[in-house]
Design a protein around this motif. Structure first.
Motif, short mmCIF file in Angstrom:
data_model
loop_
_atom_site.label_atom_id
_atom_site.label_comp_id
_atom_site.label_asym_id
_atom_site.label_seq_id
_atom_site.Cartn_x
_atom_site.Cartn_y
_atom_site.Cartn_z
N LEU A 51 0.84 -1.21 0.00
CA LEU A 51 0.00 0.00 0.00
C LEU A 51 0.87 1.26 0.00
CD1 LEU A 51 -2.74 -1.23 2.49
CD2 LEU A 51 -3.14 -0.52 0.12
N ARG A 52 1.95 1.23 0.78
CA ARG A 52 2.85 2.41 0.80
C ARG A 52 3.47 2.63 -0.57
NH1 ARG A 52 3.29 0.83 6.23
NH2 ARG A 52 4.72 -0.85 5.75
N LYS A 74 -6.56 3.39 9.69
CA LYS A 74 -7.77 2.67 9.25
C LYS A 74 -7.41 1.65 8.18
CE LYS A 74 -10.99 6.50 9.51
NZ LYS A 74 -11.57 7.32 8.46
N ILE A 75 -8.32 0.73 7.96
CA ILE A 75 -8.07 -0.33 7.00
C ILE A 75 -8.53 0.10 5.61
CG2 ILE A 75 -8.74 -2.71 6.41
CD1 ILE A 75 -8.67 -3.22 9.50
N VAL A 76 -7.58 0.10 4.69
CA VAL A 76 -7.82 0.56 3.31
C VAL A 76 -8.86 -0.38 2.66
CG1 VAL A 76 -6.64 0.84 1.07
CG2 VAL A 76 -5.44 1.44 3.20
N GLY A 106 0.17 -8.91 7.44
CA GLY A 106 -0.77 -7.80 7.65
C GLY A 106 -2.07 -7.99 6.90
N PHE A 107 -2.45 -9.22 6.71
CA PHE A 107 -3.67 -9.55 5.95
C PHE A 107 -4.11 -10.95 6.34
CE2 PHE A 107 -6.21 -11.09 2.52
CZ PHE A 107 -6.88 -9.98 2.05
N ARG A 109 -6.90 -8.32 7.71
CA ARG A 109 -6.95 -7.48 8.92
C ARG A 109 -8.35 -7.30 9.46
NH1 ARG A 109 -1.75 -4.64 8.17
NH2 ARG A 109 -1.37 -3.58 10.13
N ASN A 113 -11.60 -7.78 4.61
CA ASN A 113 -10.40 -8.36 3.98
C ASN A 113 -10.63 -9.85 3.71
OD1 ASN A 113 -7.27 -6.87 5.29
ND2 ASN A 113 -8.90 -5.97 4.08
N ARG A 153 7.96 6.78 8.59
CA ARG A 153 6.56 6.41 8.41
C ARG A 153 5.64 7.44 9.05
NH1 ARG A 153 5.39 0.00 8.89
NH2 ARG A 153 3.40 0.87 9.52
N ARG A 164 -4.26 2.75 15.54
CA ARG A 164 -3.87 1.46 14.95
C ARG A 164 -4.12 0.32 15.94
NH1 ARG A 164 2.10 2.46 13.17
NH2 ARG A 164 1.98 0.38 12.25
P1 AMP Z 1 1.59 -2.15 8.52
O1 AMP Z 1 2.73 -1.84 7.61
O2 AMP Z 1 1.21 -3.61 8.47
O3 AMP Z 1 1.82 -1.66 9.94
O4 AMP Z 1 0.30 -1.35 7.96
C1 AMP Z 1 0.28 0.06 7.94
C2 AMP Z 1 -1.08 0.58 7.53
O5 AMP Z 1 -1.39 0.15 6.18
C3 AMP Z 1 -2.26 0.10 8.36
O6 AMP Z 1 -2.43 0.85 9.54
C4 AMP Z 1 -3.42 0.28 7.36
O7 AMP Z 1 -3.82 1.64 7.25
C5 AMP Z 1 -2.79 -0.12 6.03
N1 AMP Z 1 -2.94 -1.56 5.81
C6 AMP Z 1 -2.01 -2.53 6.02
N2 AMP Z 1 -2.50 -3.74 5.74
C7 AMP Z 1 -3.77 -3.56 5.33
C8 AMP Z 1 -4.83 -4.43 4.93
N3 AMP Z 1 -4.70 -5.75 4.89
N4 AMP Z 1 -6.02 -3.89 4.58
C9 AMP Z 1 -6.17 -2.58 4.60
N5 AMP Z 1 -5.26 -1.69 5.03
C10 AMP Z 1 -4.07 -2.16 5.39
#
Ligand code: AMP
Ligand code: ADP
Length: 225
Positions: A51-52, A74-76, A106-107, A109, A113, A153, A164
């Motif tokens: 996502l990043r 939030k969850i995308v 990270g999935f 979540r 999802n 970040r 989070r």
């Molecule tokens: P992370 O790098 O796993 O700490 O994720 C950072 C951020 O990316 C999260 O707080 C969410 O906003 C977004 N994100 C990560 N994984 C998901 C996912 N599976 N679905 C939706 N958003 C996500």
């Protein structure tokens, strides 16, 4: 007939084998995934990293939306995350057929999802188990704040972290519990030091090849009939 047979066998052989990696923000998922990649030949795909990267990609129609969701913890929306994961898996397997084992970090979540995964990937990938990195919220917050000193970040700060952690408790923990009820969770004590964290065996090949042989036999039998 032969072509049909070959393409069916090929599809079976290419089916990705997936381990979901879940735990609180900063629990050390990425750190330990690097060890599993080294020892077991998985490909590590982090939903957050994907996502990043999409947020920064020139011409992305989702950049701003992803940015605001990440800052808010939030969850995308699932459609975006699933298509990034699916593309990354397909690209990896196209480049190297041997790379069919994936750590998806990270999935899923939340329920959305999970539903998205079922809709898009059911029958196309096998989820072997969930690796759950278990540690207290305080440990998660401390590690993220430490990481925030150099990570750049936008969400490794107290304000985002509070959100989070809430998202994790409210949305992700129920998913882990759901998998726990199915006996599919392998829990890791993530509170220990990087070197002391003990990982379960992550070898899935033996089972994979058994499934593969069964599927090939079934396919051949159904083609002959
Ligand atoms: P992370 O790098 O796993 O700490 O994720 C950072 C951020 O990316 C999260 O707080 C969410 O906003 C977004 N994100 C990560 N994984 C998901 C996912 N599976 N679905 C939706 N958003 C996500
Ligand atoms: P996640 O992928 O779960 O968000 P990371 O692997 O990025 O977590 O780790 C978050 C931060 O904590 C990083 O700065 C990392 O160096 C550090 N870290 C990871 N595992 C440990 C550990 N077992 N003990 C102490 N610090 C850790």
């Amino acid at each position: 007939m032969i072509l049909r047979l070959l393409s069916a066998v090929f599809r079976v052989v290419m089916k990705p084998q997936v381990v979901f990696v879940l735990g609180g923000p900063g629990a050390g998922k990425g750190t330990q995934c690097a060890k599993i990649v080294e020892n077991y030949g998985y490909t590590h795909l982090s939903a957050g990293d994907l996502l990043r990267a999409e947020r920064c990609r020139e011409g992305s129609e989702y950049g701003q939306l992803i940015d605001s969701f990440i800052k808010e913890g939030k969850i995308v929306p699932v459609e975006i995350t699933i298509s990034l994961l699916k593309n990354a898996m397909e690209e990896t397997m196209q480049n190297d057929q041997e790379k069919f084992r994936f750590l998806i970090d990270g999935f899923p979540r939340n329920q959305d999802n999970l539903q998205g995964w079922t809709n898009v990937m059911e029958g196309k990938a096998d989820v072997k188990f969930v690796l759950f990195f278990d540690c207290s919220n305080q440990v998660c917050v401390d590690r993220c704040l430490e990481r925030g000193k150099s990570s750049g970040r936008t969400d490794d700060n107290r304000e985002s972290l509070e959100k989070r952690i809430q998202t994790y408790l409210q949305s992700t923990r129920p998913i882990i519990e759901q998998y726990q009820q199915q006996g599919k969770v392998r829990t890791v004590d993530a509170s220990r030091s990087v070197e002391e964290v003990s990982l379960p065996p992550c070898n899935i090949d033996q089972r994979y090849y058994c499934d593969l042989i069964c599927s090939v036999i079934c396919t051949i039998t159904s083609c002959i009939h």
